[in-house]
Design an enzyme around this catalytic site. Structure first.
Site, PDB file in Angstrom:
ATOM      1  N   GLU A 180      21.490  68.918  46.761  1.00  0.00           N
ATOM      2  CA  GLU A 180      22.771  68.319  46.390  1.00  0.00           C
ATOM      3  C   GLU A 180      22.784  67.812  44.952  1.00  0.00           C
ATOM      4  OE1 GLU A 180      25.536  67.656  48.868  1.00  0.00           O
ATOM      5  OE2 GLU A 180      24.491  69.264  49.899  1.00  0.00           O
ATOM      6  N   HIS A 259      24.690  60.616  49.974  1.00  0.00           N
ATOM      7  CA  HIS A 259      23.839  60.875  48.809  1.00  0.00           C
ATOM      8  C   HIS A 259      23.175  59.566  48.387  1.00  0.00           C
ATOM      9  CE1 HIS A 259      26.657  64.437  47.730  1.00  0.00           C
ATOM     10  NE2 HIS A 259      25.573  64.900  48.313  1.00  0.00           N
ATOM     11  N   CYS A 378      29.758  59.558  40.933  1.00  0.00           N
ATOM     12  CA  CYS A 378      29.934  60.930  41.414  1.00  0.00           C
ATOM     13  C   CYS A 378      30.580  61.815  40.360  1.00  0.00           C
ATOM     14  CB  CYS A 378      30.801  60.945  42.667  1.00  0.00           C
ATOM     15  SG  CYS A 378      29.977  60.403  44.173  1.00  0.00           S
TER      16      CYS A 378
END
Length: 457
Positions: A180, A259, A378
């Site tokens: 990721e 995450h 993000c």
């Protein structure tokens, strides 16, 4: 800034532009905000302008700011690969009628969260003296699995000089190597020019480790594997003394920490983290201290101060931690932090009043992104670059006033101010998006990075 070795190495935050098809489809399992807002009406224009406003504010504060373009959406090629045939209008209509979730997936604007775009190792850490980049395979969800090919072309178009930049293929798109990107990677060093230590955080082990399986989350999937993190470190040539692999706490994943950047953030020598961030908190800190040349400055937020629920709801740890010339740090938080009493009190009484370099908290409104589960951290991919490397960047991707104004005008021309999931089948939206992206690629001077631009080339 003074957190460099001389005037050379600087951190550049490359933010993703929000795409024209920004919508709330609730696609991301384990992302509480995304799931809870699925089906709402989105405002793509507001989302893109909020992102640009954050970029401009940080640029004006003296931080280097870059821009990455959105992906081609809707991805009609993906629908055709899944058996939908005919004209674009026919493909969209059939997908809307037969598989509406697939249509939502191929319209996702999730590439705006460029913390997932790739993992980056600066040249100061790499044995060959080049900056290394690996696009994340994002195999854990279909809508994000569609991104790596275009991401790779975009990165190669910008970081074009092969004598300075090394590009690696995305890892095999299998569960064992689920990757990721930088959302699960933090580089820690005394300053940006000092050789750093790379903290890779994973949620599960695909093949087991030491003959024993590690604890696993029970509610939501763990997206990053230890094997993927190890493979990226090998691609980039990092040695054992440069890396720490730490498991994310499974209880945090089950609380919605999909995450690591939802539960911890680091920059320079500072690691700001929640008590429940790591399965082995003491071991992780000890390993970092052993490897870092400069003293680690851990800033721990206990669960008594901020619960896991409040950490996820406010995205306190999905904030940008930025270095200042005087040695202090600025924390850029989403507006939701100000709205949560325990989080705001912790920011004032624990962080700002504590014995750590964090001397300022700046609040930014990125609500359109937050509703889909992405905060300030993000939205950016951090890249440490030397002066010559910055000069070698191709395209027009480092933000200045002129580029900001042109991008703002571009958004105003091409974006809708309302988009509901049922409107994704509108053929006009697809045409509008392609027109906008074709213009954007010329504006950024990055060449033909989109599939529609390359067809028949």
């Amino acid at each position: 800034m003074s957190d460099e070795r001389g005037p050379d190495y600087r951190e550049v935050n490359f933010d993703g532009l929000v795409g024209p098809t920004h919508n709330y489809a609730g696609l991301a399992l384990g992302n509480v905000a995304s799931m809870s807002h699925g089906g709402l009406v989105a405002n793509p224009k507001e989302a893109a302008l909020q992102g640009l406003a954050k970029m401009k504010a940080l640029m004006e504060a003296g931080y280097l700011q870059g821009v990455l373009p959105p992906q081609q959406r809707p991805d009609l090629g993906a629908l055709r690969a899944l058996g939908f045939t005919g004209s674009d209008e026919r493909v969209l209509a059939r997908a809307a009628g037969e598989a509406p979730q697939l249509l939502r997936a191929v319209c996702s604007a999730s590439s705006m969260w460029t913390a997932n775009a790739a993992t980056v190792t600066p040249s100061v850490d790499a044995p060959d003296g080049r900056l290394h980049l690996t696009p994340a395979n994002l195999q854990s969800s279909f809508h994000r699995f569609l991104e790596p090919a275009t991401t790779g072309r975009v990165l190669q178009a910008i970081f074009r000089d092969e004598s300075r930049f090394a590009h690696h293929p995305a890892l095999p798109a299998t569960p064992a190597f689920s990757d990721e990107g930088a959302a699960n990677h933090t580089r820690l060093a005394g300053d940006h020019g000092e050789p750093g230590v790379h903290l890779y955080v994973y949620g599960r082990e695909a093949f087991g480790w030491g003959g024993e399986s590690s604890p696993a989350p029970k509610r939501f999937p763990a997206r990053q594997t230890r094997e993927a993190s190890q493979a990226v470190a090998r691609q980039h040539g990092l040695a054992d003394h440069q890396v720490v692999f730490a498991q994310q706490h499974p209880e945090a994943i089950d609380a919605g920490v999909f995450h690591n950047d939802v539960i911890s953030v680091g920059n320079g020598p500072v690691l700001l983290y929640h008590e429940m961030a790591f399965l082995d908190e003491a071991g992780t800190l000890e390993a970092l201290r052993e490897r870092m040349r400069s003293p680690l400055i851990p800033v721990r937020v206990p669960v008594e101060a901020v619960s896991l629920e409040d950490a996820v709801g406010s995205y306190l740890f999905n904030s940008q931690l930025l270095s200042n010339p005087d040695g202090t740090m600025t924390l850029v938080v989403p507006g939701e932090c100000q709205e949560n009493e325990s989080v705001w009190r912790t920011l004032q009484d624990h962080l700002l009043a504590g014995a750590n370099p964090i001397g300022e908290v700046v609040v930014k409104d990125v609500k359109q992104s937050m509703r889909n589960g992405g905060g300030p951290a993000c939205l950016r991919l951090r890249v440490v670059l030397g002066a010559e490397e910055r000069a070698a960047l191709a395209g027009r991707v480092l933000l200045d006033d002129a580029l900001h104004d042109e991008l703002t005008a571009w958004v105003e021309r091409h974006y809708r101010d309302r988009l509901a999931p049922e409107e994704l089948a509108d053929p006009a939206l697809a045409r509008e998006s392609l027109t906008a992206l074709d213009e954007l690629s010329r504006l950024l001077e990055i060449g033909s990075v989109y599939p529609f631009q390359r067809e028949g080339a």
